[in-house]
Design a protein around this motif. Structure first.
Motif, PDB file in Angstrom:
ATOM      1  N   UNK A 158       0.832  -1.193   0.000  1.00  0.00           N
ATOM      2  CA  UNK A 158       0.000   0.000   0.000  1.00  0.00           C
ATOM      3  C   UNK A 158       0.869   1.246   0.000  1.00  0.00           C
ATOM      4  N   UNK A 159       0.414   2.252  -0.746  1.00  0.00           N
ATOM      5  CA  UNK A 159       1.123   3.530  -0.818  1.00  0.00           C
ATOM      6  C   UNK A 159       0.287   4.556  -0.098  1.00  0.00           C
ATOM      7  N   UNK A 160       0.890   5.218   0.846  1.00  0.00           N
ATOM      8  CA  UNK A 160       0.195   6.247   1.604  1.00  0.00           C
ATOM      9  C   UNK A 160       0.312   7.570   0.864  1.00  0.00           C
ATOM     10  N   UNK A 161      -0.829   8.245   0.698  1.00  0.00           N
ATOM     11  CA  UNK A 161      -0.862   9.527   0.019  1.00  0.00           C
ATOM     12  C   UNK A 161      -1.099  10.598   1.051  1.00  0.00           C
ATOM     13  N   UNK A 162      -0.238  11.594   1.092  1.00  0.00           N
ATOM     14  CA  UNK A 162      -0.399  12.706   2.028  1.00  0.00           C
ATOM     15  C   UNK A 162      -0.710  13.957   1.240  1.00  0.00           C
ATOM     16  N   UNK A 163      -1.682  14.690   1.707  1.00  0.00           N
ATOM     17  CA  UNK A 163      -2.042  15.958   1.098  1.00  0.00           C
ATOM     18  C   UNK A 163      -1.207  17.037   1.750  1.00  0.00           C
ATOM     19  N   UNK A 164      -0.425  17.764   0.935  1.00  0.00           N
ATOM     20  CA  UNK A 164       0.403  18.850   1.466  1.00  0.00           C
ATOM     21  C   UNK A 164      -0.339  20.153   1.361  1.00  0.00           C
ATOM     22  N   UNK A 165       0.096  21.130   2.147  1.00  0.00           N
ATOM     23  CA  UNK A 165      -0.494  22.460   2.089  1.00  0.00           C
ATOM     24  C   UNK A 165      -0.003  23.144   0.828  1.00  0.00           C
ATOM     25  N   UNK A 166      -0.944  23.585  -0.014  1.00  0.00           N
ATOM     26  CA  UNK A 166      -0.551  24.250  -1.251  1.00  0.00           C
ATOM     27  C   UNK A 166      -0.405  25.739  -1.004  1.00  0.00           C
ATOM     28  N   UNK A 167       0.546  26.350  -1.653  1.00  0.00           N
ATOM     29  CA  UNK A 167       0.815  27.774  -1.436  1.00  0.00           C
ATOM     30  C   UNK A 167       0.070  28.643  -2.430  1.00  0.00           C
ATOM     31  N   UNK A 168      -0.773  28.094  -3.251  1.00  0.00           N
ATOM     32  CA  UNK A 168      -1.549  28.898  -4.190  1.00  0.00           C
ATOM     33  C   UNK A 168      -0.948  28.886  -5.590  1.00  0.00           C
ATOM     34  N   UNK A 169       0.312  29.278  -5.742  1.00  0.00           N
ATOM     35  CA  UNK A 169       0.951  29.256  -7.059  1.00  0.00           C
ATOM     36  C   UNK A 169       2.001  28.156  -7.081  1.00  0.00           C
ATOM     37  N   UNK A 170       1.953  27.387  -8.127  1.00  0.00           N
ATOM     38  CA  UNK A 170       2.924  26.320  -8.270  1.00  0.00           C
ATOM     39  C   UNK A 170       4.015  26.759  -9.230  1.00  0.00           C
ATOM     40  N   UNK A 171       5.233  26.471  -8.867  1.00  0.00           N
ATOM     41  CA  UNK A 171       6.336  26.732  -9.781  1.00  0.00           C
ATOM     42  C   UNK A 171       6.631  25.445 -10.530  1.00  0.00           C
ATOM     43  N   UNK A 172       6.916  25.550 -11.810  1.00  0.00           N
ATOM     44  CA  UNK A 172       7.186  24.338 -12.584  1.00  0.00           C
ATOM     45  C   UNK A 172       8.400  23.597 -12.032  1.00  0.00           C
ATOM     46  N   UNK A 173       8.265  22.322 -11.938  1.00  0.00           N
ATOM     47  CA  UNK A 173       9.341  21.482 -11.437  1.00  0.00           C
ATOM     48  C   UNK A 173       9.970  20.743 -12.598  1.00  0.00           C
ATOM     49  N   UNK A 174      11.284  20.647 -12.572  1.00  0.00           N
ATOM     50  CA  UNK A 174      11.965  19.875 -13.606  1.00  0.00           C
ATOM     51  C   UNK A 174      12.629  18.649 -13.003  1.00  0.00           C
ATOM     52  N   UNK A 175      12.312  18.362 -11.760  1.00  0.00           N
ATOM     53  CA  UNK A 175      12.888  17.213 -11.087  1.00  0.00           C
ATOM     54  C   UNK A 175      11.842  16.128 -10.907  1.00  0.00           C
ATOM     55  N   UNK A 176      12.274  14.906 -11.048  1.00  0.00           N
ATOM     56  CA  UNK A 176      11.411  13.773 -10.757  1.00  0.00           C
ATOM     57  C   UNK A 176      10.325  13.561 -11.780  1.00  0.00           C
ATOM     58  N   UNK A 177       9.305  12.828 -11.365  1.00  0.00           N
ATOM     59  CA  UNK A 177       8.222  12.460 -12.264  1.00  0.00           C
ATOM     60  C   UNK A 177       7.083  13.470 -12.272  1.00  0.00           C
ATOM     61  N   UNK A 178       7.157  14.486 -11.445  1.00  0.00           N
ATOM     62  CA  UNK A 178       6.072  15.455 -11.355  1.00  0.00           C
ATOM     63  C   UNK A 178       6.160  16.532 -12.434  1.00  0.00           C
ATOM     64  N   UNK A 179       7.240  16.602 -13.158  1.00  0.00           N
ATOM     65  CA  UNK A 179       7.386  17.635 -14.183  1.00  0.00           C
ATOM     66  C   UNK A 179       6.566  17.275 -15.412  1.00  0.00           C
ATOM     67  N   UNK A 180       5.947  18.293 -16.003  1.00  0.00           N
ATOM     68  CA  UNK A 180       5.176  18.031 -17.220  1.00  0.00           C
ATOM     69  C   UNK A 180       6.095  18.129 -18.435  1.00  0.00           C
ATOM     70  N   UNK A 181       5.651  17.584 -19.526  1.00  0.00           N
ATOM     71  CA  UNK A 181       6.473  17.478 -20.728  1.00  0.00           C
ATOM     72  C   UNK A 181       6.862  18.846 -21.295  1.00  0.00           C
ATOM     73  N   UNK A 182       5.950  19.802 -21.256  1.00  0.00           N
ATOM     74  CA  UNK A 182       6.240  21.130 -21.805  1.00  0.00           C
ATOM     75  C   UNK A 182       7.362  21.811 -21.023  1.00  0.00           C
ATOM     76  N   UNK A 183       7.352  21.673 -19.727  1.00  0.00           N
ATOM     77  CA  UNK A 183       8.397  22.273 -18.894  1.00  0.00           C
ATOM     78  C   UNK A 183       9.745  21.617 -19.154  1.00  0.00           C
ATOM     79  N   UNK A 184       9.744  20.309 -19.264  1.00  0.00           N
ATOM     80  CA  UNK A 184      10.991  19.601 -19.541  1.00  0.00           C
ATOM     81  C   UNK A 184      11.545  19.973 -20.910  1.00  0.00           C
ATOM     82  N   UNK A 185      10.677  20.095 -21.911  1.00  0.00           N
ATOM     83  CA  UNK A 185      11.132  20.465 -23.250  1.00  0.00           C
ATOM     84  C   UNK A 185      11.684  21.885 -23.269  1.00  0.00           C
ATOM     85  N   UNK A 186      11.012  22.793 -22.559  1.00  0.00           N
ATOM     86  CA  UNK A 186      11.502  24.169 -22.495  1.00  0.00           C
ATOM     87  C   UNK A 186      12.873  24.230 -21.823  1.00  0.00           C
TER      88      UNK A 186
END
Length: 156
Positions: free
Chosen positions: A8-36
């Motif tokens: 089983x994988x435990x999912x934790x909800x983190x506190x969001x700060x309102x604006x997300x900055x694009x991430x280029x690390x790990x699997x959370x980055x989207x393809x457009x950000x990685x290509x840019x």
């Protein structure tokens, strides 16, 4: 322990700060950000361009021939650099250490745009080294070649 057991994988909800900055690390980055990110950091492409140019020069071809037609001095620089030579304001020198002067042949051809010098170095162990050096058009009037201490020197 041959059977796979689900973990089983435990999912934790983190506190969001309102604006997300694009991430280029790990699997959370989207393809457009990685290509840019890939496009803006073109260090990887410079090495590819350099090696491509070296392969073309080794094959006896001039890279970017369209550019070479407008700037013949660049074409000469590519060929001379490809065989570890040096350009001077009034000529060039090419190291041919270990080569006998009898194995070096030069041929000159005058065209409308340039004076072409064909360098042919005989290699007893393989194919000859043949390169065409596109010199400036006015070079044919005073072109001289000397072979001194394993260096071929062309002056104009």
């Amino acid at each position: 322990m041959d059977d796979w057991v689900a973990l089983d994988i435990e999912v934790k909800e983190g506190a969001s700060s309102g604006t997300k900055t694009p991430s280029i690390d790990g699997l959370r980055a989207d393809a457009a950000t990685l290509q840019a990110h890939f496009d803006t950091h073109v260090d990887h492409l410079e090495e590819v361009r350099q090696r491509h140019t070296e392969v073309l020069i080794t094959a006896g071809m001039l890279p970017e021939t369209g550019l070479a037609e407008h700037h013949p001095e660049r074409a000469l620089a590519w060929v001379v650099e490809g065989i570890n030579g040096r350009l001077n304001p009034d000529g060039l020198s090419i190291p041919l250490l270990g080569t006998d002067e009898k194995a070096v042949q030069l041929h000159v051809k005058q065209t409308q745009d340039a004076t072409l010098v064909k360098l042919d170095v005989e290699d007893p162990e393989g194919p000859n080294l043949v390169r065409e050096l596109p010199l400036p058009n006015d070079a044919s009037a005073s072109l001289t070649a000397t072979f001194t201490e394993g260096h071929l020197v062309l002056r104009w």
